[in-house]
Design a protein around this motif. Sequence first.
Motif, PDB file in Angstrom:
ATOM      1  N   TYR A 131      32.159  45.445  48.782  1.00 49.23           N
ATOM      2  CA  TYR A 131      32.223  43.987  48.656  1.00 49.23           C
ATOM      3  C   TYR A 131      32.259  43.346  50.034  1.00 49.23           C
ATOM      4  N   GLY A 172      27.651  40.106  41.288  1.00 48.24           N
ATOM      5  CA  GLY A 172      28.915  39.884  40.580  1.00 48.24           C
ATOM      6  C   GLY A 172      29.778  41.119  40.486  1.00 48.24           C
ATOM      7  N   ALA A 173      29.643  41.863  39.393  1.00 44.58           N
ATOM      8  CA  ALA A 173      30.548  43.006  39.193  1.00 44.58           C
ATOM      9  C   ALA A 173      30.250  44.104  40.199  1.00 44.58           C
ATOM     10  N   GLY A 174      31.297  44.785  40.593  1.00 43.87           N
ATOM     11  CA  GLY A 174      31.146  45.922  41.486  1.00 43.87           C
ATOM     12  C   GLY A 174      30.744  47.129  40.687  1.00 43.87           C
ATOM     13  N   LYS A 208      41.245  50.597  35.196  1.00 44.44           N
ATOM     14  CA  LYS A 208      41.893  49.375  34.709  1.00 44.44           C
ATOM     15  C   LYS A 208      43.004  49.706  33.708  1.00 44.44           C
ATOM     16  N   THR A 268      35.232  38.699  36.956  1.00 44.03           N
ATOM     17  CA  THR A 268      34.197  39.619  37.438  1.00 44.03           C
ATOM     18  C   THR A 268      33.280  40.022  36.281  1.00 44.03           C
ATOM     19  N   LEU A 269      33.905  40.337  35.143  1.00 48.62           N
ATOM     20  CA  LEU A 269      33.092  40.736  33.990  1.00 48.62           C
ATOM     21  C   LEU A 269      32.348  39.535  33.414  1.00 48.62           C
ATOM     22  N   SER A 288      38.301  38.053  32.312  1.00 47.78           N
ATOM     23  CA  SER A 288      38.051  38.659  33.614  1.00 47.78           C
ATOM     24  C   SER A 288      36.853  37.964  34.262  1.00 47.78           C
ATOM     25  N   LYS A 330      33.677  54.716  40.715  1.00 48.06           N
ATOM     26  CA  LYS A 330      33.038  54.315  41.955  1.00 48.06           C
ATOM     27  C   LYS A 330      32.504  55.513  42.741  1.00 48.06           C
ATOM     28  N   ASN A 372      39.438  45.872  47.017  1.00 51.40           N
ATOM     29  CA  ASN A 372      38.608  44.979  46.213  1.00 51.40           C
ATOM     30  C   ASN A 372      39.459  43.725  46.106  1.00 51.40           C
ATOM     31  N   TRP A 394      42.328  41.686  43.429  1.00 52.12           N
ATOM     32  CA  TRP A 394      41.379  41.856  42.323  1.00 52.12           C
ATOM     33  C   TRP A 394      41.914  41.105  41.102  1.00 52.12           C
ATOM     34  N   TYR A 424      38.551  53.299  45.613  1.00 53.15           N
ATOM     35  CA  TYR A 424      37.440  53.269  46.586  1.00 53.15           C
ATOM     36  C   TYR A 424      37.648  54.264  47.724  1.00 53.15           C
ATOM     37  N   ARG A 471      33.116  36.385  46.508  1.00 55.56           N
ATOM     38  CA  ARG A 471      33.062  37.846  46.587  1.00 55.56           C
ATOM     39  C   ARG A 471      31.680  38.277  46.144  1.00 55.56           C
TER      40      ARG A 471
HETATM   41  N1  GLU Z   1      35.968  46.716  39.611  1.00 54.88           N
HETATM   42  C1  GLU Z   1      34.738  46.041  39.383  1.00 54.88           C
HETATM   43  C2  GLU Z   1      34.791  44.614  39.912  1.00 54.88           C
HETATM   44  O1  GLU Z   1      35.764  44.194  40.435  1.00 54.88           O
HETATM   45  C3  GLU Z   1      34.312  46.123  37.977  1.00 54.88           C
HETATM   46  C4  GLU Z   1      34.408  44.911  37.107  1.00 54.88           C
HETATM   47  C5  GLU Z   1      35.799  44.687  36.629  1.00 54.88           C
HETATM   48  O2  GLU Z   1      36.225  45.456  35.782  1.00 54.88           O
HETATM   49  O3  GLU Z   1      36.439  43.777  37.138  1.00 54.88           O
HETATM   50  O4  GLU Z   1      33.804  43.962  39.866  1.00 54.88           O
END
Ligand code: GLU
Length: 398
Positions: free
Chosen positions: A327, A39-41, A104, A18-19, A16, A241, A178, A128, A209, A376
């Motif tokens: 974002y 970075g991460a939301g 997720k 984002t992670l 991932s 969120k 997202n 996403w 969201y 992003r």
């Molecule tokens: N939903 C958030 C993001 O897009 C959390 C991180 C993830 O799990 O992707 O950043």
Amino acid sequence: MTATRISSRVGAVSPSATLAVDARAKALRAEGEDVIGFGAGEPDFPTPEHIVAAAEAACRDPRNHKYTPTSGLPELKEAIAAKTLRDSGLRVSASQVLVTNGGKHAIANTFATLCDPGDEVLVPAPYWTSYPEAIRLAGGVPVAVPTGVESGFRTTVEQLDQALTHRTKVLLFVSPSNPTGAVYPRRDIELIGRWAARRGLWVVADEIYEHLVYGLAEHCSMPVVVPDIADRCVVVNGVAKTYAMTGWRVGWMIGPADVIAAASNLQSHETSNVANISQRAALAAVEGDLRAVGEMRAAFDRRRQTITSMLNEIVGVDCLEPEGAFYVFPSVSGLLGREFRGRRPSTSAELAELAIDEAKVAVVPGEAFGAPGYFRMSYALGDDHLVEGMSRLAKLFG
Ligand code: GLU
């Protein structure tokens, strides 16, 4: 024939992004680097006190030390049904709710339950990063439907219709979005929902969201706007969120009873029930009022305006003001091919590398969302950090 060590199905999964960006920022910080993370939301606020107190009390109650039903604590499922009616107007029963390990997991369960091998899922892009992987792992085929700045990153019935084949089974619909922050107006949701209903498609509506919309934008739930789709619609949501509870891992899927029963069977072999302490915390969250999210929304709204204007001041960057989520999705294509600190990045991925190396600013490159040429950036970080991070980018790219 020699078997591969890793199955081809799992071997094809990329990490991932984002992670990964978030982990890198946190690791650098642990080494003493002063990294600013877009970075991460993840909301910078702590989980509200009454929710934490409910979890503390739950630890002391031996009932929570044991397995509970796979699909979730009955009182939590009731409370989620009541909250859904309160917040979006969708009337469902507790038997239509499956509590999952975060949004997720709800997404993974949903696609595993709906997709047969080769079934196509329409995925408006930018998307996403985890959606296509969840679809592929379920045997489905993600079909990206590109959108751009000119439509505010919103897709249309015409585009969706062009992407339709005899294998299309599902439309993934995400509003607020997202990674772009786009919010679909009611009229568009009605048109898209009616189109999906006419075509006999399923809709997976990710509403995580729902409470983060700004200005005149409003969140509308597709099965409420188009009741005809309700029998072929799965709504995904969670506490992360709305209540600053990303680490508690509580999400849910809501759908027709047969889909929820099948997904619950799947989950009974995968993960069983979500940790009871987290479920009790989630119960306190969804039973409570929306004051905390109101306060967070006001802060996000302020940061949204600050980051958009600071981005647009950088020559070569172009950013739409987002209407929802937390974002921004600026185009950085005007920066590509130029020289910064002896490097000449030609992709947004290389530019993001430059930002972390040279300015200690973490962003997720658009490549992770099917949209090269963009960044992003999450603005769920503190105001001071936001301004500091943006000043560093302005200096680097100025
Ligand atoms: N939903 C958030 C993001 O897009 C959390 C991180 C993830 O799990 O992707 O950043």
